[in-house]
Design an enzyme around this catalytic site. Sequence first.
Site, PDB file in Angstrom:
ATOM      1  N   CYS A   8       3.236   8.739   0.822  1.00  0.00           N
ATOM      2  CA  CYS A   8       3.845   7.817   1.780  1.00  0.00           C
ATOM      3  C   CYS A   8       4.043   6.478   1.076  1.00  0.00           C
ATOM      4  O   CYS A   8       3.078   5.895   0.572  1.00  0.00           O
ATOM      5  CB  CYS A   8       2.931   7.669   2.996  1.00  0.00           C
ATOM      6  SG  CYS A   8       3.520   6.502   4.243  1.00  0.00           S
ATOM      7  N   CYS A  42       6.697  -6.244   7.864  1.00  0.00           N
ATOM      8  CA  CYS A  42       7.793  -5.612   8.604  1.00  0.00           C
ATOM      9  C   CYS A  42       8.264  -6.553   9.698  1.00  0.00           C
ATOM     10  O   CYS A  42       7.462  -7.262  10.320  1.00  0.00           O
ATOM     11  CB  CYS A  42       7.322  -4.292   9.224  1.00  0.00           C
ATOM     12  SG  CYS A  42       8.621  -3.368  10.096  1.00  0.00           S
ATOM     13  N   CYS A  64      -1.481   6.520  10.061  1.00  0.00           N
ATOM     14  CA  CYS A  64      -0.208   6.015  10.569  1.00  0.00           C
ATOM     15  C   CYS A  64      -0.408   4.731  11.361  1.00  0.00           C
ATOM     16  O   CYS A  64      -1.236   4.659  12.271  1.00  0.00           O
ATOM     17  CB  CYS A  64       0.427   7.084  11.456  1.00  0.00           C
ATOM     18  SG  CYS A  64       2.020   6.618  12.127  1.00  0.00           S
ATOM     19  N   CYS A 116       6.632  -3.670  16.112  1.00  0.00           N
ATOM     20  CA  CYS A 116       6.082  -2.619  16.978  1.00  0.00           C
ATOM     21  C   CYS A 116       4.605  -2.914  17.246  1.00  0.00           C
ATOM     22  O   CYS A 116       3.845  -3.221  16.326  1.00  0.00           O
ATOM     23  CB  CYS A 116       6.241  -1.250  16.332  1.00  0.00           C
ATOM     24  SG  CYS A 116       7.970  -0.811  15.990  1.00  0.00           S
ATOM     25  N   CYS A 134       1.528  -1.129  15.312  1.00  0.00           N
ATOM     26  CA  CYS A 134       1.630  -1.004  13.861  1.00  0.00           C
ATOM     27  C   CYS A 134       1.126  -2.287  13.193  1.00  0.00           C
ATOM     28  O   CYS A 134       1.623  -3.384  13.486  1.00  0.00           O
ATOM     29  CB  CYS A 134       3.069  -0.731  13.456  1.00  0.00           C
ATOM     30  SG  CYS A 134       3.319  -0.617  11.670  1.00  0.00           S
ATOM     31  N   GLU A 147       0.828  -1.194   0.000  1.00  0.00           N
ATOM     32  CA  GLU A 147       0.000   0.000   0.000  1.00  0.00           C
ATOM     33  C   GLU A 147       0.867   1.251   0.000  1.00  0.00           C
ATOM     34  O   GLU A 147       1.930   1.289   0.627  1.00  0.00           O
ATOM     35  CB  GLU A 147      -0.928  -0.005   1.232  1.00  0.00           C
ATOM     36  CG  GLU A 147      -1.935  -1.145   1.201  1.00  0.00           C
ATOM     37  CD  GLU A 147      -2.683  -1.338   2.505  1.00  0.00           C
ATOM     38  OE1 GLU A 147      -3.823  -1.825   2.449  1.00  0.00           O
ATOM     39  OE2 GLU A 147      -2.127  -1.013   3.576  1.00  0.00           O
TER      40      GLU A 147
END
Length: 389
Positions: A141, A148, A372, A152, A155, A91
Amino acid sequence: MTMHPVGRLPEEWKEILATRGERPFRTQQIFKWIHARGVLDPDLMTDLGEPLRQWLAEEGLGDAAHISNVHRSSDSTRKVLVKLADGVSIETVIIPANKTNEGDADLGAADVDAEDDGSTESDAAPRVDVSPGSGDRVTQCISTQVGCAMGCVFCASGVAGLKRNLGAHEIVAQVLLGKRVLEGREEVRNIVLMGMGEPLHNYEATSRALRLMTHPLGMNMSPRRITVSTSGLVPEIARLGEDFAGQIGLAVSLHAADDETRTRLMPINRKYPLAELMAGLRRYPLPKRRRIFIEYTLVAGKNDDLDEARKVARLLRDLPVKINLIPMNSIEASSLGAPDMDRVYAFQQVLIDQGYTCFVRKRRGDDVAAACGQLALLGAKPKVRVDRT
């Protein structure tokens, strides 16, 4: 592994074309078609001869990815679903500047538009280019990995885990595709590497993509208009500073001011604890009048009390920074969430009173999961739930 044509730098094109007996100016023609004009179909490169166009097609020149869907938010933010050649999806997000000119400042992407005057006003807005003919500013962005590895807890990309790195051509392709969904007079003025993935965990592809995006024969983006976000990979921060002389903007995910709390929120802190990270930031070759962006996601009951704000102020003392406070956006894998806004603004006020420029990031695109921390690997199951942090 053979380099995809979209990922080649001009000097690499020159070397390959020389083996075919092509004249040097063909390098500029091809690179401009791809990166300045966004044309990836060799048949449309009208100033090239047919044999060269046919060879480019045989080399695999073509779209490195394609748009499979565009989700439009009520605030005009667009989340673009991009499908890669192997069928996986990533994305990228198109974020128009707010009419108040504050939107990009909240992203940490428009520092070049503002004079560093030491202002600590919470609603400070950057100066913008309002010259005749300038388009409507957009920040894009972009992602650097499929998923990932950083884990975290706030996220969506991190809780699903890392599937693979993106190649430089796939990173750049997001920008080329993003231009196809711009509207009216919009133009991409800032690029933030804050999408899926940890950019510095995929350093080789990220740095190559930065060189492609900033090359004067291509997009010719100013490096000062590009911001790379990192969870704190200290050796790669140093490498980025050295390779680009500090001209690339740096945003650092902090999220806590003590090692115990930060490790619970961000497992990477075990490898690069705060003392090591702060020392690395002090060594970053920051140009005059530029500042590092500190990203701080506020998670209710975890890192949002006023004592924590005072610890942040002490930790960052003497570092040239701007602070972005990000009330946590909800994600499916966690029941964690944001504190109420009174608490957010009280946290901000502590930092302002300590002399810091501090923004509260506005939610942009959260109604289409484009805010975010909400970009997720579609169809991936979280490795673990993170409620117990």
